[in-house]
Design a protein around this motif. Sequence first.
Motif, short mmCIF file in Angstrom:
data_model
loop_
_atom_site.label_atom_id
_atom_site.label_comp_id
_atom_site.label_asym_id
_atom_site.label_seq_id
_atom_site.Cartn_x
_atom_site.Cartn_y
_atom_site.Cartn_z
N ASN A 236 2.86 -11.06 -66.09
CA ASN A 236 4.00 -11.81 -66.40
C ASN A 236 4.55 -12.45 -64.92
OD1 ASN A 236 4.07 -10.96 -69.35
ND2 ASN A 236 5.01 -8.96 -68.32
N TYR A 237 4.90 -13.84 -65.34
CA TYR A 237 5.29 -14.47 -64.06
C TYR A 237 6.99 -14.44 -63.95
CZ TYR A 237 6.77 -18.48 -61.25
OH TYR A 237 7.64 -19.23 -60.34
N HIS A 238 7.39 -14.15 -62.61
CA HIS A 238 8.81 -13.86 -62.33
C HIS A 238 9.23 -14.76 -61.13
CE1 HIS A 238 8.99 -10.32 -64.87
NE2 HIS A 238 7.70 -10.05 -64.40
N ARG A 239 10.21 -15.26 -60.82
CA ARG A 239 11.03 -16.15 -59.99
C ARG A 239 12.41 -15.44 -59.70
NH1 ARG A 239 9.50 -20.23 -56.85
NH2 ARG A 239 11.28 -21.54 -55.93
N ILE A 240 12.45 -15.05 -58.30
CA ILE A 240 13.72 -14.75 -57.72
C ILE A 240 14.20 -15.79 -57.05
CG2 ILE A 240 14.90 -12.98 -56.22
CD1 ILE A 240 12.59 -11.04 -56.80
N GLU A 241 15.27 -16.16 -57.34
CA GLU A 241 16.06 -17.32 -56.98
C GLU A 241 17.20 -17.20 -55.61
OE1 GLU A 241 14.95 -20.59 -57.17
OE2 GLU A 241 14.09 -20.94 -59.07
N ASP A 242 17.01 -17.91 -54.55
CA ASP A 242 18.15 -18.20 -53.78
C ASP A 242 18.82 -16.99 -53.25
OD1 ASP A 242 19.51 -20.02 -52.27
OD2 ASP A 242 21.07 -20.32 -53.83
N ILE A 243 17.97 -15.87 -52.83
CA ILE A 243 18.42 -14.78 -52.50
C ILE A 243 18.68 -14.45 -50.80
CG2 ILE A 243 16.23 -13.59 -52.56
CD1 ILE A 243 17.64 -11.05 -53.87
N THR A 244 19.32 -13.63 -50.19
CA THR A 244 19.39 -13.37 -49.07
C THR A 244 18.49 -12.35 -48.60
OG1 THR A 244 21.38 -11.88 -48.99
CG2 THR A 244 21.79 -14.26 -48.74
N PRO A 245 18.04 -12.07 -47.52
CA PRO A 245 17.18 -11.02 -46.98
C PRO A 245 17.87 -9.59 -47.24
CG PRO A 245 16.99 -12.64 -45.39
CD PRO A 245 18.01 -13.12 -46.03
N GLN A 246 19.28 -9.51 -46.92
CA GLN A 246 20.05 -8.55 -47.08
C GLN A 246 20.11 -8.22 -48.59
OE1 GLN A 246 21.01 -11.10 -45.45
NE2 GLN A 246 21.54 -10.54 -43.42
N GLU A 247 20.45 -9.13 -49.35
CA GLU A 247 20.38 -8.82 -50.83
C GLU A 247 19.07 -8.26 -51.24
OE1 GLU A 247 23.76 -12.12 -51.77
OE2 GLU A 247 21.46 -12.75 -52.08
N PHE A 248 17.97 -8.95 -50.97
CA PHE A 248 16.72 -8.53 -51.33
C PHE A 248 16.42 -7.12 -51.05
CE2 PHE A 248 11.97 -8.05 -51.50
CZ PHE A 248 11.59 -8.63 -52.50
N PHE A 249 16.62 -6.69 -49.85
CA PHE A 249 16.58 -5.17 -49.47
C PHE A 249 17.34 -4.29 -50.28
CE2 PHE A 249 17.33 -1.41 -47.08
CZ PHE A 249 16.49 -0.86 -46.93
N SER A 250 18.54 -4.64 -50.43
CA SER A 250 19.66 -3.86 -51.39
C SER A 250 19.12 -3.60 -52.53
CB SER A 250 21.16 -4.36 -51.14
OG SER A 250 21.81 -3.74 -51.83
N LYS A 251 18.93 -4.79 -53.12
CA LYS A 251 18.43 -4.95 -54.80
C LYS A 251 16.97 -4.13 -54.92
CE LYS A 251 18.22 -7.62 -58.81
NZ LYS A 251 18.63 -9.03 -59.39
N TYR A 252 16.13 -4.51 -54.21
CA TYR A 252 15.05 -4.09 -54.63
C TYR A 252 13.89 -2.79 -53.82
CZ TYR A 252 15.00 -8.22 -57.15
OH TYR A 252 15.26 -9.42 -57.98
N VAL A 253 14.90 -2.36 -52.51
CA VAL A 253 14.66 -1.18 -52.10
C VAL A 253 15.79 0.03 -52.22
CG1 VAL A 253 14.09 0.01 -49.75
CG2 VAL A 253 13.19 -2.13 -50.34
N GLY A 254 16.88 -0.45 -51.97
CA GLY A 254 18.11 0.27 -52.33
C GLY A 254 18.17 1.61 -51.49
N TRP A 255 17.56 1.75 -50.36
CA TRP A 255 17.70 3.03 -49.71
C TRP A 255 19.25 3.21 -49.17
CZ3 TRP A 255 13.21 2.66 -45.87
CH2 TRP A 255 11.77 3.20 -46.23
N ASP A 256 19.63 4.52 -49.20
CA ASP A 256 20.76 4.97 -48.66
C ASP A 256 20.18 5.11 -47.17
OD1 ASP A 256 23.08 5.94 -47.65
OD2 ASP A 256 22.87 7.91 -48.84
#
Length: 447
Positions: A236-256
């Motif tokens: 399935n095709y997905h596209r993540i639009e207009d995201i910052t590197p900080q937001e990407f790490f927080s949303k898709y890794v989410g490490w404490d």
Amino acid sequence: MTMTINQELIQSFKNKYQANPSNHAVENAIAKVGFNQASFNNEVVKAHSFVFSDETKHGKITDQKKSGRCWMFAALNGARVNAMEELNLESFEFSQNYTLFWDKLEKANFFLDAIIETADEPVNSRVVQHLLQSPVEDGGQWDMFTALLKKYGSVPKSVMPETYHSSNTYGMVSLITRRLRAFAKELRAAHQNNASNEELTAMKEDMLYVIYNILVKALGQVPEKFSYSYRDKENNYHRIEDITPQEFFSKYVGWDLEGKISVINAPTEDKPFGRAFTVKYLASVAEGNPITYINAPIEVLKEAAIASIKEGHPVWFGCDVGKMSDRESGIMDKDLYDYEAILTEAPHLNKAERLDYGDSLLTHAMLLVGVDLDANGNPVNWKVENSWGEKSGDKGIFSMSDQWFDEYNYQVTVDKKYLDQKWLEALNQPIIELEPWDPMGSLAEWN
């Protein structure tokens, strides 16, 4: 008492050597294949089936190529496991070039600050010479990387791919280092001429632009925002639009990141167990948390690593990879080479003595992604994800014996929940500062 080497002594050595007929055969073997292959213990291979009772997920094997970015690769290889789950991907790779860019710029800034701080020290003092030796080396530590992640986040590899100098860092680092040493001279001279803090800061800003200019030309422009397209496991095709590197790490890794801790095993007299340590002048991001280790017995490191692996979380670790390991087979075993059989009886140093006498130090970071436990729950071998490409080991996977872990593994980083509270109490005591040249410092550039 001084002893000189004379012809009589040399002749006695020669006679002693020739009296043993096996020496000539061994000499021929070493000349043909070298010390390691001539002493390779094939019996050890049988103990490494590369089958493990407990494993975590991991992505495709990565390759740091001609760079010392092992600590970055290992950390991002661990982080991508979370991203793979969040994005529903079989594999994924973060941009190590992106974090390299910020690491070099931050290290340059930290170095220039340290030069100003030590401006009253003689230039030939040990601390100033240490600072000048490798101001922007490729090596680093876990806490240095978490500071980069907090400040700059992370991006997929396709957003900031490798360049010639990210994969071959020596030339770039050499050019930057020469400029930083010249800048150090200018800053020290300005300080001696009573320059104000404002004047030194202005000088430093101009100097940092020079470094930034080099980094952009060598590594490329760093993204402030980006878009990312991908297909998941079901195509399935997905596209993540207009995201910052900080937001990407927080949303898709989410490490404490505050919830993780490094535990070391340094059984030397100057490092009592149950205390926390830091290393002077070891950092990149100036405002980041200081390097912090808790020193503990080796069994504490193993128990925490096993608990993490059992819950599916890879474990970042730092070791002395050049000792008793074979890059081609991917075997790390303290009995891998029988040097005494082909040479002479070797003097023995234990783990503490190797650290004290300069025979061992942190040289490489990798990921523990599995362990083989026996019927009693004791580790036999450990599964290691390396970053030397698929031509090393079993398509990039290494097998480490538990005895090798005892002798040459020095550090693991785990969630604090995997560590007994009595060891975490070390963080409530004053942190002991280690000298900048301590063997528990930055992971060296071994590749």
